[in-house]
Design a protein around this motif. Sequence first.
Motif, PDB file in Angstrom:
ATOM      1  N   VAL A   1      57.034 -15.537  -8.359  1.00 10.85           N
ATOM      2  CA  VAL A   1      57.532 -16.823  -7.706  1.00 10.85           C
ATOM      3  C   VAL A   1      56.630 -17.897  -8.378  1.00 10.85           C
ATOM      4  O   VAL A   1      55.442 -18.079  -7.729  1.00 10.85           O
ATOM      5  CB  VAL A   1      57.472 -16.929  -6.033  1.00 10.85           C
ATOM      6  CG1 VAL A   1      58.027 -18.370  -5.646  1.00 10.85           C
ATOM      7  CG2 VAL A   1      58.492 -15.970  -5.513  1.00 10.85           C
ATOM      8  N   ASP A   2      57.091 -18.660  -9.285  1.00 12.48           N
ATOM      9  CA  ASP A   2      56.340 -19.626  -9.983  1.00 12.48           C
ATOM     10  C   ASP A   2      57.257 -20.934 -10.160  1.00 12.48           C
ATOM     11  O   ASP A   2      56.862 -22.050 -10.440  1.00 12.48           O
ATOM     12  CB  ASP A   2      55.966 -19.533 -11.299  1.00 12.48           C
ATOM     13  CG  ASP A   2      56.897 -18.916 -12.266  1.00 12.48           C
ATOM     14  OD1 ASP A   2      58.101 -18.983 -12.021  1.00 12.48           O
ATOM     15  OD2 ASP A   2      56.502 -18.567 -13.357  1.00 12.48           O
ATOM     16  N   GLY A   3      58.493 -21.080  -9.736  1.00  9.94           N
ATOM     17  CA  GLY A   3      59.377 -22.218  -9.836  1.00  9.94           C
ATOM     18  C   GLY A   3      59.820 -22.599 -11.060  1.00  9.94           C
ATOM     19  O   GLY A   3      60.371 -23.608 -11.457  1.00  9.94           O
ATOM     20  N   ARG A   4      59.421 -21.638 -12.117  1.00 11.70           N
ATOM     21  CA  ARG A   4      59.791 -21.951 -13.439  1.00 11.70           C
ATOM     22  C   ARG A   4      61.009 -21.008 -14.017  1.00 11.70           C
ATOM     23  O   ARG A   4      61.057 -19.628 -13.446  1.00 11.70           O
ATOM     24  CB  ARG A   4      58.839 -21.504 -14.471  1.00 11.70           C
ATOM     25  CG  ARG A   4      57.559 -22.620 -14.147  1.00 11.70           C
ATOM     26  CD  ARG A   4      56.408 -22.255 -15.033  1.00 11.70           C
ATOM     27  NE  ARG A   4      55.323 -23.252 -14.520  1.00 11.70           N
ATOM     28  CZ  ARG A   4      54.645 -23.885 -15.633  1.00 11.70           C
ATOM     29  NH1 ARG A   4      55.339 -23.849 -16.722  1.00 11.70           N
ATOM     30  NH2 ARG A   4      53.813 -24.677 -15.077  1.00 11.70           N
ATOM     31  N   ILE A   5      61.819 -21.018 -14.946  1.00 10.18           N
ATOM     32  CA  ILE A   5      62.708 -20.203 -15.510  1.00 10.18           C
ATOM     33  C   ILE A   5      62.131 -19.442 -16.915  1.00 10.18           C
ATOM     34  O   ILE A   5      62.244 -20.170 -17.785  1.00 10.18           O
ATOM     35  CB  ILE A   5      64.329 -20.866 -15.552  1.00 10.18           C
ATOM     36  CG1 ILE A   5      64.549 -21.078 -14.145  1.00 10.18           C
ATOM     37  CG2 ILE A   5      65.124 -19.746 -16.248  1.00 10.18           C
ATOM     38  CD1 ILE A   5      66.019 -21.912 -14.430  1.00 10.18           C
ATOM     39  N   GLY A   6      61.476 -18.358 -16.946  1.00 12.69           N
ATOM     40  CA  GLY A   6      61.160 -17.679 -17.984  1.00 12.69           C
ATOM     41  C   GLY A   6      61.817 -16.387 -18.074  1.00 12.69           C
ATOM     42  O   GLY A   6      62.942 -16.164 -17.447  1.00 12.69           O
ATOM     43  N   ASP A   7      61.353 -15.598 -18.726  1.00  9.08           N
ATOM     44  CA  ASP A   7      62.183 -14.119 -19.321  1.00  9.08           C
ATOM     45  C   ASP A   7      62.625 -13.459 -18.000  1.00  9.08           C
ATOM     46  O   ASP A   7      63.635 -13.096 -17.981  1.00  9.08           O
ATOM     47  CB  ASP A   7      61.202 -13.353 -20.295  1.00  9.08           C
ATOM     48  CG  ASP A   7      60.753 -13.863 -21.442  1.00  9.08           C
ATOM     49  OD1 ASP A   7      61.303 -14.800 -21.934  1.00  9.08           O
ATOM     50  OD2 ASP A   7      59.744 -13.367 -21.920  1.00  9.08           O
TER      51      ASP A   7
END
Length: 188
Positions: A103-109
């Motif tokens: 859970v980091d609020g970013r859209i990654g791989d």
Amino acid sequence: MPPTRRSIAAVTAIAAGALLSSLTTAPAALADGPRTPPEVRAEIQALPWPALAQGDSGAVVQAANELLQSYGYLPEQGLGNIFFDEPMADAVRAYQDDRDIPVDGRIGDETWSHIRMDFGVVGPGNRDRDKVTAVQVLLGHNGYSVADDGIYGTRTENAVIAFQEENSIDADGIVGPITFRALVTGGV
């Protein structure tokens, strides 16, 4: 020896499982055309997902926003939001938490991979306006002129076919996992 209730139930369960399995895998098998060359699939699978974070903007952010709406993490916003704002970051965190991914609020791989799995297959007659709008936004991002109206009509289908042909994907007009990744990443 006559069949017992238990053996009949077991055979019935096995047959039902086989039928359900074939039904759940059939649409994915039809997506992206069955004759897409393996090297094209591999090349598209190797394309890096775009990393999105709060403060970013643009068509790919808008498409992700539409998909988060479709999955129930953002309220309907009318015209698509092209900004990765705090509500979108909160929606991404909730989405990540529900899928047991970092859970980091970013859209990654890893988040993109889940978004793509949840996307499924979209094609003519699809009634999920948010998913169809995401496809239309991504088509526009890739240079195809279609209305962002959430209706998978002939113009959208023809644009998907043209995009698939341009990217050596067996053109069937259906957006499955390979076409989706190519649309998000800009294709080959």
